[in-house]
Design an enzyme around this catalytic site. Sequence first.
Site, PDB file in Angstrom:
ATOM      1  N   SER A 108      76.246 -90.815  39.047  1.00  0.00           N
ATOM      2  CA  SER A 108      74.831 -91.125  38.866  1.00  0.00           C
ATOM      3  C   SER A 108      73.974 -90.380  39.884  1.00  0.00           C
ATOM      4  O   SER A 108      74.337 -90.272  41.060  1.00  0.00           O
ATOM      5  CB  SER A 108      74.617 -92.628  39.025  1.00  0.00           C
ATOM      6  OG  SER A 108      73.251 -92.941  38.918  1.00  0.00           O
ATOM      7  N   GLY A 156      64.965 -91.196  46.130  1.00  0.00           N
ATOM      8  CA  GLY A 156      64.243 -92.463  46.016  1.00  0.00           C
ATOM      9  C   GLY A 156      64.281 -93.059  44.620  1.00  0.00           C
ATOM     10  O   GLY A 156      63.382 -93.804  44.225  1.00  0.00           O
ATOM     11  N   ASN A 179      73.805-100.731  40.973  1.00  0.00           N
ATOM     12  CA  ASN A 179      73.631 -99.972  42.212  1.00  0.00           C
ATOM     13  C   ASN A 179      73.010-100.865  43.280  1.00  0.00           C
ATOM     14  O   ASN A 179      71.799-101.100  43.269  1.00  0.00           O
ATOM     15  CB  ASN A 179      72.744 -98.749  41.917  1.00  0.00           C
ATOM     16  CG  ASN A 179      72.571 -97.854  43.125  1.00  0.00           C
ATOM     17  OD1 ASN A 179      73.019 -98.177  44.222  1.00  0.00           O
ATOM     18  ND2 ASN A 179      71.915 -96.718  42.913  1.00  0.00           N
ATOM     19  N   CYS A 205      71.910 -97.965  47.257  1.00  0.00           N
ATOM     20  CA  CYS A 205      71.130 -96.752  47.494  1.00  0.00           C
ATOM     21  C   CYS A 205      70.427 -96.861  48.837  1.00  0.00           C
ATOM     22  O   CYS A 205      69.669 -97.801  49.067  1.00  0.00           O
ATOM     23  CB  CYS A 205      70.107 -96.516  46.391  1.00  0.00           C
ATOM     24  SG  CYS A 205      69.153 -95.024  46.730  1.00  0.00           S
ATOM     25  N   ILE A 230      82.308 -94.469  46.864  1.00  0.00           N
ATOM     26  CA  ILE A 230      81.207 -95.066  47.602  1.00  0.00           C
ATOM     27  C   ILE A 230      79.884 -94.380  47.247  1.00  0.00           C
ATOM     28  O   ILE A 230      79.871 -93.271  46.725  1.00  0.00           O
ATOM     29  CB  ILE A 230      81.426 -94.939  49.143  1.00  0.00           C
ATOM     30  CG1 ILE A 230      81.624 -93.477  49.537  1.00  0.00           C
ATOM     31  CG2 ILE A 230      82.568 -95.798  49.586  1.00  0.00           C
ATOM     32  CD1 ILE A 230      81.768 -93.239  51.044  1.00  0.00           C
ATOM     33  N   ASN A 231      78.810 -95.062  47.571  1.00  0.00           N
ATOM     34  CA  ASN A 231      77.511 -94.422  47.532  1.00  0.00           C
ATOM     35  C   ASN A 231      77.389 -93.535  48.773  1.00  0.00           C
ATOM     36  O   ASN A 231      78.331 -93.408  49.556  1.00  0.00           O
ATOM     37  CB  ASN A 231      76.401 -95.498  47.480  1.00  0.00           C
ATOM     38  CG  ASN A 231      75.157 -94.996  46.753  1.00  0.00           C
ATOM     39  OD1 ASN A 231      74.740 -93.860  46.949  1.00  0.00           O
ATOM     40  ND2 ASN A 231      74.564 -95.838  45.920  1.00  0.00           N
ATOM     41  N   THR A 232      76.221 -92.932  48.965  1.00  0.00           N
ATOM     42  CA  THR A 232      76.058 -91.993  50.080  1.00  0.00           C
ATOM     43  C   THR A 232      76.010 -92.732  51.414  1.00  0.00           C
ATOM     44  O   THR A 232      75.662 -93.909  51.491  1.00  0.00           O
ATOM     45  CB  THR A 232      74.761 -91.195  49.921  1.00  0.00           C
ATOM     46  OG1 THR A 232      73.683 -92.110  49.728  1.00  0.00           O
ATOM     47  CG2 THR A 232      74.838 -90.249  48.741  1.00  0.00           C
ATOM     48  N   GLY A 236      79.929 -85.440  41.801  1.00  0.00           N
ATOM     49  CA  GLY A 236      78.485 -85.252  41.798  1.00  0.00           C
ATOM     50  C   GLY A 236      77.999 -83.978  42.440  1.00  0.00           C
ATOM     51  O   GLY A 236      77.713 -82.985  41.765  1.00  0.00           O
ATOM     52  N   THR A 237      77.956 -83.971  43.771  1.00  0.00           N
ATOM     53  CA  THR A 237      77.265 -82.903  44.486  1.00  0.00           C
ATOM     54  C   THR A 237      77.775 -81.506  44.124  1.00  0.00           C
ATOM     55  O   THR A 237      76.995 -80.563  44.022  1.00  0.00           O
ATOM     56  CB  THR A 237      77.376 -83.148  46.007  1.00  0.00           C
ATOM     57  OG1 THR A 237      76.826 -84.445  46.279  1.00  0.00           O
ATOM     58  CG2 THR A 237      76.610 -82.122  46.803  1.00  0.00           C
TER      59      THR A 237
END
Lengths: 270, 308
Positions: free
Chosen positions: B21, B72, B127, B130, B191-193, B265-266
């Site tokens: 995502s 954001g 989520n 974030c 994990i998230n960031t 992702g990245t």
Amino acid sequence: MNGGKGMHCMKRDYDVVVVQRRVIAPQHVELIVESPDLASAQPGQFAHVLTPGMLRRPISFSRIDRAHGQVGLIVQSVGIGTEWLCNRQAGDRLNVLGPLGRGFSPPEAGQPWALVGGGVGIPPLYAALQAWQNTVHVPQVVVILGARAAAYLIMADDFGRLGVEVRTATDDGSAGQHGTVLSAVTEWMGVHREGQMMACGPTAMLQAVYQVTANWSGRTQLALEQRMGCGIGACLACVVATRSPGTHGSQYQRVCTEGPVFDREELVFS
Amino acid sequence: MNLGVNLPRGLVLKNPIVAASGTFGFGPEYSSYVDVDALGGIAVKGISPDPWPGNPPPRVWETPAGLLNSIGLQNPGVDAFIQEDIPFLNSVKTVVIANIIGHTVDEYRHVAQRLQREPRIDALEVNISCPNIKEGGMSFGSDPDQAFAVMHAVREVTDKPVMVKVSPNVAEPWVIAQSVVAAGADMVSAINTVIGMAIDLKARRPALGGVTGGLSGPALKPIAVRMVYEIARRVGVPVIGMGGIQSAEDVLEFLMAGAKAVMVGTITFQHPTRMVEIIRELPSVLQRYGFASLDEATGAALAGGVAL
């Protein structure tokens, strides 16, 4: 195209070959690359170039030679990605996405035309002049270039060879007017109440152009730069505040997709 | 080799590679660059009840082996998503996971409820992690009770498979994971960031418009592998692992740490087709390390070593 899938026209990243490298100013290199695909670009569009960094680097075209299937990419070495790009040699390959983004709209016939460039923002203006100088009849063309010092007035000679009036300004006074492009721009607008302007340069320069053109009746197109992620509209990193509702629920539009060229009226520049 | 992954509530991935995502837009953006149908699934950008404007630019900043972002969660809101994006997603022949976000428990509930009626949405990813929004988001992910409340509210309104995306920005992410599983989560994504910051030396100010941002990319991988490992050995539900994956070997590392599938992702920003290449290479990489199936690889490292 590669791997056509149903009705989709598949694009992808692809390799292009550097055919020429020249140092055009301290820390500034122009790479001429062979690529009929990139050479189909409109002035103001860009290639998203792979580097050893974590992100690609958006580089607009300094020249677009459709006949020979070549484009120019001017890179200023400011970090690991651009330094690596500046060290590419003839024969090396670059991996690119593109051409991407929305370029300049062509100039309108019959209207005087000013191209205003600062530093590494100068190249797309040369591509624009090259593309339209002989196809759109305008009564007058002026190129106004600014840089911190004479050595950084990139492409000034190229513009000169196209036979147009070139005015320059440098922060240190080492060439042209001492100061910024602003006084030449203001002077030109004073003479030409109507007309059209294309500008590209550092944000501070674009903000100044944005402000001085507020009450001018001509059309002003600004080519923006912004830190960019994917380059194709997915990550929403490279946004700029705009007046009209943008995409994805905000007043922001994507420099990579709706831009990098915007009409000044579309932007909210503070 | 069969790369299919069976997940709870009948969710089946054709392979374990899902677009993460926030890196894959709402689907159409990358569809001309990569064969979306070849992916195990796509997780679309976070969706809130109302449009969210996102943070002021600059929104990304490169770091050594990483990427800081402060987007954001800009998104058009769930109604616009349903109207404008689901029609495209209907043409996609793979699993679509909707990432949902909110400022309050009710907002999470609202989005889950709206999407419950959308057959195209195969699963939800809640989520609560974030780092780039002021209220909601990560605050729900830092407190086991709040995390429980969000998942509980979502569970009340949907029978779709639900995973909760947990944050690495807490001392014990597995406590949050255990809490959401108790509240009815079918899976955990991790994990998230990692929250971080950079200074623009020339400008003498924070490099990101949002001041702090979330770090992704390969710099994150060891942190992510460790957290997947810690979570997988504590929860009884499938873990979807992510964080800096660039290759099929990286995928295998996450599988062995306990993940059933992964998100990527990245790396897509550099190499739009890398996910498809990973899918192609995965069987031979599994074989090279002696695995005859994905299931054999999943959790293979959990038994090894002494768990402290």
